[in-house]
Design a protein around this motif. Structure first.
Motif, short mmCIF file in Angstrom:
data_model
loop_
_atom_site.label_atom_id
_atom_site.label_comp_id
_atom_site.label_asym_id
_atom_site.label_seq_id
_atom_site.Cartn_x
_atom_site.Cartn_y
_atom_site.Cartn_z
N LEU A 133 -16.32 43.11 9.48
CA LEU A 133 -15.41 42.32 10.53
C LEU A 133 -14.06 41.74 9.64
CD1 LEU A 133 -17.88 40.38 12.40
CD2 LEU A 133 -16.78 42.31 13.22
N PHE A 134 -14.15 41.62 8.46
CA PHE A 134 -13.31 41.22 7.69
C PHE A 134 -12.12 42.20 7.68
CE2 PHE A 134 -10.68 40.59 3.77
CZ PHE A 134 -10.35 39.24 3.58
N GLN A 135 -12.50 43.43 7.57
CA GLN A 135 -11.58 44.42 7.27
C GLN A 135 -11.03 44.85 8.55
OE1 GLN A 135 -13.16 47.71 4.44
NE2 GLN A 135 -14.96 46.69 5.16
N LYS A 136 -11.59 44.61 9.60
CA LYS A 136 -11.14 44.78 11.26
C LYS A 136 -10.06 43.56 11.52
CE LYS A 136 -12.85 45.15 15.94
NZ LYS A 136 -13.78 45.06 16.96
N TYR A 137 -10.26 42.35 11.26
CA TYR A 137 -9.63 41.23 11.62
C TYR A 137 -8.55 40.84 10.55
CZ TYR A 137 -12.39 41.02 15.82
OH TYR A 137 -13.30 41.15 16.90
N ILE A 138 -8.90 40.85 9.45
CA ILE A 138 -7.94 40.08 8.26
C ILE A 138 -7.23 41.42 7.17
CG2 ILE A 138 -8.07 38.58 6.34
CD1 ILE A 138 -9.00 37.22 8.80
N GLY A 139 -8.06 42.45 6.70
CA GLY A 139 -7.36 43.05 6.08
C GLY A 139 -8.46 43.88 4.93
N ALA A 140 -7.56 44.35 3.96
CA ALA A 140 -8.54 45.07 2.95
C ALA A 140 -9.22 44.18 1.83
CB ALA A 140 -7.51 45.90 1.97
N LEU A 141 -10.35 44.49 1.60
CA LEU A 141 -11.17 43.88 0.77
C LEU A 141 -10.90 43.65 -0.76
CD1 LEU A 141 -14.67 45.00 1.88
CD2 LEU A 141 -13.57 43.00 2.57
N ASN A 142 -9.96 44.86 -1.08
CA ASN A 142 -9.43 45.07 -2.51
C ASN A 142 -7.89 45.62 -2.24
OD1 ASN A 142 -12.23 44.82 -4.34
ND2 ASN A 142 -12.34 46.12 -2.45
N GLY A 143 -7.09 45.20 -3.30
CA GLY A 143 -5.79 45.55 -3.01
C GLY A 143 -4.94 45.15 -4.27
N VAL A 144 -3.63 45.66 -4.21
CA VAL A 144 -2.73 45.45 -5.29
C VAL A 144 -1.27 45.10 -4.33
CG1 VAL A 144 -1.19 46.42 -6.98
CG2 VAL A 144 -3.70 47.10 -6.61
N TYR A 145 -0.57 44.01 -5.03
CA TYR A 145 0.58 43.47 -4.27
C TYR A 145 1.70 43.67 -5.78
CZ TYR A 145 4.41 40.19 -2.78
OH TYR A 145 5.53 39.76 -2.25
N GLU A 146 2.53 44.02 -5.54
CA GLU A 146 3.85 44.34 -6.72
C GLU A 146 5.11 43.38 -6.16
OE1 GLU A 146 4.38 47.94 -9.09
OE2 GLU A 146 3.56 49.01 -7.29
N ARG A 147 5.73 42.81 -7.12
CA ARG A 147 7.07 42.11 -6.80
C ARG A 147 7.69 42.21 -8.26
NH1 ARG A 147 9.22 37.97 -3.50
NH2 ARG A 147 10.77 36.73 -4.45
N LYS A 148 8.61 43.04 -8.59
CA LYS A 148 9.52 43.07 -9.76
C LYS A 148 8.50 43.12 -10.96
CE LYS A 148 13.58 40.64 -7.68
NZ LYS A 148 14.28 39.53 -7.71
N ASP A 149 8.67 42.10 -11.71
CA ASP A 149 7.61 42.04 -13.11
C ASP A 149 6.49 41.64 -12.60
OD1 ASP A 149 9.72 43.06 -14.69
OD2 ASP A 149 10.54 40.96 -15.05
N LEU A 150 6.17 41.17 -11.45
CA LEU A 150 4.69 40.61 -11.25
C LEU A 150 3.81 41.59 -10.40
CD1 LEU A 150 2.96 38.26 -10.41
CD2 LEU A 150 4.17 37.85 -8.31
N ILE A 210 -0.16 41.36 -8.59
CA ILE A 210 -1.07 40.86 -8.30
C ILE A 210 -2.39 41.69 -7.60
CG2 ILE A 210 -2.19 39.00 -6.51
CD1 ILE A 210 0.54 38.02 -6.13
N ILE A 211 -3.64 41.53 -8.23
CA ILE A 211 -4.74 42.41 -8.06
C ILE A 211 -5.64 41.43 -7.45
CG2 ILE A 211 -6.17 44.22 -8.95
CD1 ILE A 211 -4.32 44.45 -11.36
N TRP A 212 -6.11 41.79 -6.46
CA TRP A 212 -7.39 41.21 -5.61
C TRP A 212 -8.66 41.94 -5.50
CZ3 TRP A 212 -3.40 42.64 -2.56
CH2 TRP A 212 -3.54 43.36 -1.35
N THR A 213 -9.71 41.28 -5.75
CA THR A 213 -10.92 41.98 -5.53
C THR A 213 -12.14 41.22 -4.95
OG1 THR A 213 -12.42 43.50 -6.88
CG2 THR A 213 -11.65 41.64 -7.85
N ASP A 214 -13.04 41.95 -4.24
CA ASP A 214 -13.95 41.36 -3.70
C ASP A 214 -15.05 41.30 -4.37
OD1 ASP A 214 -16.07 40.68 -2.17
OD2 ASP A 214 -16.19 42.59 -1.08
N SER A 215 -15.46 39.78 -4.70
CA SER A 215 -16.38 39.61 -5.73
C SER A 215 -17.91 39.16 -4.75
CB SER A 215 -16.25 38.42 -6.21
OG SER A 215 -15.77 37.02 -5.51
N THR A 216 -17.86 39.26 -3.56
CA THR A 216 -19.09 38.85 -2.65
C THR A 216 -20.26 39.77 -2.76
OG1 THR A 216 -18.62 40.20 -0.60
CG2 THR A 216 -17.56 37.67 -1.12
#
Length: 504
Positions: free
Chosen positions: A83-100, A102-108
């Motif tokens: 349901l998380f993927q349906k209502y909220i978004g990806a369980l794991n992903g990457v966000y880029e901004r210039k020199d930054l 952010i890598i997020w990962t599902d630890s559950t």
């Protein structure tokens, strides 16, 4: 500069767990201030139910800023990760901004409170860290905490492979790790990695009478990172950090003290006990390294029977010079509680010039799980204050930081509170010996060194059976792991030290 709002543990539900007014207060504040991004580190819902996800989807839209949302253990209940993927978004992903990046990962882990970044997910995280290694600022976000937290009661629900994850982040020079889970805001510096736990944004369950809160993170182009804990009462606590790469220091002042640290000899008559390896190590200690003190961090014998204790004592007596030993959990099985004191005596504080060695007992009857206890914590803090004019070395059996290649299940029940005492009182060095692998790590201003097994075949150390060599200089500590069989050495850590001790 980029400014991030770090929220966590909203626990959105129609029940009493959710405090909607606290969520609205923080969401409105985020919207009116100059945040570039919001990161939610999990437990969006309370039970992972569809009606909760439907409401959470609506509530999250109140935040009018770019939003990254991670799943927490509550979100993964009742197959809620689908349901998380349906209502909220990806369980794991990457966000880029210039020199930054952010890598997020599902630890559950479905239907468990514990966490894990293992298997394919661990390799995915490693690949992403390699892919974005060129980024100046690297943030990894997950739900579960990496190091023990204070004021959480019994220490548990950590990442099972926290030691491996921490090792990976340090190796790839990650600047910031964001997490939630335990409803306690906390900030630690771990070998240059800033570990920021968010308190709970809108859950009724706070600890020790605390209130709802979130973290404010500012990252500047000049390498400065600040993390501020902001509570709904308006109270704030800010920490500033500078991004620094790991460096190897060269001792420039005289050596003051040499320690040999050993653990998990596990003396027995079983084939797993490598008696020849232990005897070779003892010979090297006596003839080559000639320490000022030998420290054994527990598990002298495999089990607490007299035959093993008699054999262990005979081997221990072959080590020349001053020695100190604390019991491990193996040592006090069966009759070991009495035998340890009969053969080795009660561990006592050793004062040696400007140095004070303070033994702390964490082992418990018939279990690998340890505890210092509330009285023990009080004694620890009192000893650190009493001897604050000396170089204070704490000696324990159980590890207070996660160990690589070992399943972390909260071996020290009150590890969070113990670690907080050690760092608050600025212990100069902490020596531990549980987990079957060596590790050197500095948390805040306190170096913590774990010894691998010196002579037990069933260990977790690719370097083999080993012991640690610790040289304390006027300006730094140098720690090496010595292979017990061949004598080759590996650097565990070199740390500049800040101490008020007026060296003689």
């Amino acid at each position: 500069m980029i400014k991030i709002a770090h929220i966590s543990d909203t626990h959105i539900t129609s029940g009493e767990a959710y405090k909607g007014y606290a969520y609205d207060l923080i969401a409105n504040e985020i919207n009116t201030l100059d945040y570039n991004l919001v990161i939610h580190t999990g437990d969006v819902t309370n039970e992972g139910l569809r009606e909760e996800y439907e409401r959470a989807s609506y509530e999250l839209k109140k935040i009018q800023k770019p939003l990254i949302v991670l799943p927490g253990n509550h979100d993964a209940r009742n197959v809620g990760y689908e349901l998380f993927q349906k209502y909220i978004g990806a369980l794991n992903g990457v966000y880029e901004r210039k020199d930054l990046v952010i890598i997020w990962t599902d630890s559950t882990i479905p239907d468990l409170n514990d966490g894990r970044i293992g298997g394919y997910k661990f390799h995915w995280l490693k690949e992403k860290l390699e892919e974005y290694s060129h980024k100046k600022f690297k943030i990894v976000a997950s739900h579960h905490h990496l190091v023990p937290l204070p004021d959480t009661g019994r220490e548990r629900n950590v990442l099972f492979n926290a030691g491996d994850v921490l090792e990976l982040l340090l190796k790839h020079e990650v600047n910031l790790y964001l997490c939630g889970h335990k409803h306690v805001p906390n900030i630690y510096s771990v070998e240059g990695l800033v570990v920021a736990n968010s308190g709970c944004t809108s859950c009724r369950k706070t600890r020790k009478g605390d209130v709802n809160s979130y973290n404010i993170i500012k990252i500047k182009d000049n390498g400065k990172i600040s993390v501020t804990i902001k509570r709904v009462t308006g109270d704030t606590h800010k920490r500033d950090f500078t991004v620094k790469k790991q460096r190897i220091f060269i001792p420039r002042k005289k050596r003051l003290f040499r320690i040999i640290q050993i653990s998990e000899s596990n003396v027995s008559d079983r084939v797993y006990f490598r008696e020849k390896v232990l005897k070779n190590a003892i010979k090297a200690i006596n003839e080559r390294y000639k320490p000022d003190l030998v420290v054994h961090c527990g598990d002298m014998v495999e089990v607490g029977i007299e035959r093993y204790y008699a054999k262990a004592y005979a081997l221990w007596e072959k080590i020349k010079g001053e020695k100190i030993i604390v019991p491990g959990h193996n040592d006090i099985t069966y009759l070991g509680y009495e035998l340890f004191r009969e053969y080795f005596g009660e561990p006592e504080i050793i004062e040696n010039g400007d140095f004070t060695f303070i033994p702390i007992i964490s082992a418990q009857y018939e279990t690998p799980i340890g505890v210092v206890g509330r009285i023990g914590q009080k004694i620890l803090r009192e000893h650190l204050k009493e001897y604050e004019d000396t170089f204070r070395v704490i000696i324990m059996h159980h590890n207070v930081t996660p160990i690589p290649k070992s399943r972390e299940i909260g071996f020290l029940e009150d590890g969070g509170n113990v670690l907080k005492i050690l760092t608050d009182e600025k212990a100069n060095l902490v020596l531990t010996g549980h987990g079957g692998n060596s590790l050197g790590m500095k948390i805040e201003q306190t170096p913590i060194v774990n010894a691998g097994s010196i002579s037990w075949e069933l260990h977790r150390n690719p370097f083999g059976n080993s012991f640690n060599l610790i040289d304390i200089y006027e300006d730094m500590i140098a720690t090496f792991e010595i292979q017990a069989t061949w004598g080759s050495r590996k650097l565990l850590g070199m740390w500049k030290i800040k101490t008020e001790v007026p060296w003689d």
